[in-house]
Design a protein around this motif. Structure first.
Motif, mmCIF file in Angstrom:
data_model
loop_
_atom_site.group_PDB
_atom_site.id
_atom_site.type_symbol
_atom_site.label_atom_id
_atom_site.label_comp_id
_atom_site.label_asym_id
_atom_site.label_seq_id
_atom_site.Cartn_x
_atom_site.Cartn_y
_atom_site.Cartn_z
ATOM 1 N N ILE A 39 5.284 -3.638 -4.768
ATOM 2 C CA ILE A 39 5.844 -2.913 -3.632
ATOM 3 C C ILE A 39 6.530 -1.659 -4.161
ATOM 4 C CG2 ILE A 39 7.369 -3.042 -1.653
ATOM 5 C CD1 ILE A 39 5.340 -5.151 -1.356
ATOM 6 N N PRO A 40 6.055 -0.521 -3.753
ATOM 7 C CA PRO A 40 6.563 0.706 -4.353
ATOM 8 C C PRO A 40 7.824 1.243 -3.668
ATOM 9 C CG PRO A 40 4.741 1.212 -2.889
ATOM 10 C CD PRO A 40 5.024 -0.267 -2.739
ATOM 11 N N ARG A 41 8.616 1.901 -4.453
ATOM 12 C CA ARG A 41 9.686 2.757 -3.944
ATOM 13 C C ARG A 41 10.814 2.069 -3.176
ATOM 14 N NH1 ARG A 41 8.860 5.486 -7.674
ATOM 15 N NH2 ARG A 41 8.392 7.701 -7.610
ATOM 16 N N TYR A 100 5.283 10.524 -2.639
ATOM 17 C CA TYR A 100 5.018 9.527 -3.664
ATOM 18 C C TYR A 100 3.988 8.507 -3.176
ATOM 19 C CZ TYR A 100 5.229 5.653 -6.762
ATOM 20 O OH TYR A 100 4.853 4.655 -7.606
ATOM 21 N N LEU A 101 4.174 8.031 -1.940
ATOM 22 C CA LEU A 101 3.280 6.991 -1.411
ATOM 23 C C LEU A 101 1.840 7.493 -1.290
ATOM 24 C CD1 LEU A 101 5.530 5.298 1.316
ATOM 25 C CD2 LEU A 101 4.785 4.293 -0.852
ATOM 26 N N PHE A 159 0.393 7.227 -4.662
ATOM 27 C CA PHE A 159 0.234 5.795 -4.937
ATOM 28 C C PHE A 159 -1.015 5.238 -4.246
ATOM 29 C CE2 PHE A 159 1.495 1.306 -4.329
ATOM 30 C CZ PHE A 159 1.918 0.974 -5.614
ATOM 31 N N MET A 160 -1.181 5.598 -2.980
ATOM 32 C CA MET A 160 -2.336 5.105 -2.214
ATOM 33 C C MET A 160 -3.639 5.675 -2.759
ATOM 34 S SD MET A 160 -1.098 5.097 1.805
ATOM 35 C CE MET A 160 0.027 6.482 1.880
ATOM 36 N N THR A 184 -3.580 -0.521 -1.949
ATOM 37 C CA THR A 184 -2.156 -0.537 -1.585
ATOM 38 C C THR A 184 -1.875 0.172 -0.256
ATOM 39 O OG1 THR A 184 -1.649 1.549 -2.680
ATOM 40 C CG2 THR A 184 -1.526 -0.436 -4.041
ATOM 41 N N THR A 229 0.057 -1.821 2.581
ATOM 42 C CA THR A 229 1.445 -2.056 2.161
ATOM 43 C C THR A 229 2.264 -0.755 2.160
ATOM 44 O OG1 THR A 229 0.703 -3.847 0.743
ATOM 45 C CG2 THR A 229 2.886 -2.960 0.297
ATOM 46 N N SER A 230 1.651 0.289 1.629
ATOM 47 C CA SER A 230 2.369 1.568 1.551
ATOM 48 C C SER A 230 2.741 2.080 2.938
ATOM 49 C CB SER A 230 1.509 2.613 0.833
ATOM 50 O OG SER A 230 1.287 2.224 -0.502
ATOM 51 N N ILE A 241 5.895 0.497 4.088
ATOM 52 C CA ILE A 241 7.050 1.148 3.453
ATOM 53 C C ILE A 241 7.338 2.499 4.111
ATOM 54 C CG2 ILE A 241 8.008 2.059 1.291
ATOM 55 C CD1 ILE A 241 7.533 -0.738 0.855
ATOM 56 N N LEU A 242 6.243 3.203 4.409
ATOM 57 C CA LEU A 242 6.407 4.514 5.033
ATOM 58 C C LEU A 242 7.107 4.386 6.387
ATOM 59 C CD1 LEU A 242 5.695 7.513 4.652
ATOM 60 C CD2 LEU A 242 3.555 7.085 5.878
#
Lengths: 234, 234
Positions: A121-123, A173-174, A177-178, A184, A187-188, A191-192
């Protein structure tokens, strides 16, 4: 006995009760945001559920304060700055209630994320940091409300840029990442949306601060530029 | 001459003027949403700019109506349902102003998208369709406001699910689209935020409808379930 004085005194007493209730509502909303973020970072499903369930308490407070405001208007018939004060409360609690909704949304997205086992899980750190700025804005906007402090209200308006910057940085960043690992993406996006909810909380805190400036200065600053606000509060 | 009758008549005249002004504001907001979507679909940059510039007109109307409401309260000292009517207006224009903000955001995102030449832009038809439901909700909520029509208001509350469904369906499609070609991620996110803005417009129209039900039924339905609302309006 001077009736007008008496009315005004009664009005003050009732208004003081309403203000205390607004601060109590603000405190509940603040703790809802914090719990939502802690539940997200710790993956604490019980806490997520509690945040979701407790949203009705925020809603109930809005309805109650709303009714108290209507009653105080009907009974005390305030004018000028007294009336502006009551209208400030009516608007403030709408924003507080919507901050509560955003906290609930964060808890719901945290639940979705908690079901995606084994994915990095990012960030989270950045999200947490953004939420700390938003909570700080909320707390300051309530302080500004309680003390009718326009300087502090103007601080909050300035701070809103920070939350917006954090949001954009998390989004950039996301995206990277994606692109690096398309698995991801789903999931991203969760988070967004969490980051977006935090950005909204900042917007609502800014709204509350602008009502305070309007209340004190008698001029509506909701739709003027930052520079004009700075001049206005001098 | 009966003073109370006179006051009440004056109140009616002033309130009628305020209501007409709210409907005018609603009409402007509706046209802002439509123009924003047309500008997006047609890539019409001049129209995007006009939507962005015209947002200040929506804001100015909110401030004016707000002041008119405070004046009518201070001068006419309405109580009971008359006061509820004024409070309904105060809340309604806050939501209308925020719908205006969402239209402006759509126009801004349309500008970002128009700069991305040569990329296939996905799901414009679905976005357009979702926006049509949202505009329909707004129009009905204003009709319900104008005629204090609780049946129509309840329709809008029901319709909100449709916009939410559309949003989720657009999101699911975009996730697949991004996974198939990660170069489209950044563009797809812009579309996603446009869809999100439309979903928000639906939420605001729903809020307006809930104020109407509260006004007429005297019971706050903002935080009760759909089923309870249905029972309430029977």
């Amino acid at each position: 006995m001077n009736t007008s004085d008496h009315t005004s005194k009664q009005f003050d007493v009732e208004l003081e009760a309403i203000r205390a209730y607004v601060l109590q509502m603000g405190g509940l909303v603040e703790s809802q945001i914090k719990s939502a973020i802690v539940s997200l970072v710790d993956g604490d499903v019980a806490l997520m559920n509690r945040v979701i369930e407790d949203d009705h308490r925020v809603n109930a407070m809005e309805v109650k304060i709303d009714e108290a405001c209507s009653q105080v208007i009907a009974r005390r018939q305030p004018t000028a700055s007294d009336l502006r004060l009551v209208m400030m409360v009516v608007k403030t609690i709408t924003d507080l209630e919507r901050i509560g909704d955003e906290a609930e949304k964060i808890a719901r997205m945290a639940k979705m994320l908690s079901q995606k086992h084994g994915l990095a899980i990012p960030r989270y750190n950045e999200v947490k940091h953004a939420s700390e700025i938003a909570v700080d804005m909320l707390r300051k906007s309530l302080d500004a409300f309680a003390r009718l402090d326009v300087q502090m209200a103007a601080d909050v308006v300035r701070q809103d840029d920070l939350v917006d910057d954090e949001f954009r940085s998390i989004m950039r960043y996301l995206i990277t990442f994606m692109m690096e690992d398309p698995r991801t993406i789903s999931t991203s996006l969760e988070i967004l949306f969490v980051a977006k909810a935090i950005e909204r909380i900042g917007d609502h805190a800014k709204n509350i601060s602008e009502y305070v400036i309007y209340m004190v200065k008698g001029r509506d600053v909701r739709h003027v530029t930052r520079d004009e606000i700075e001049r206005e509060i001098q």
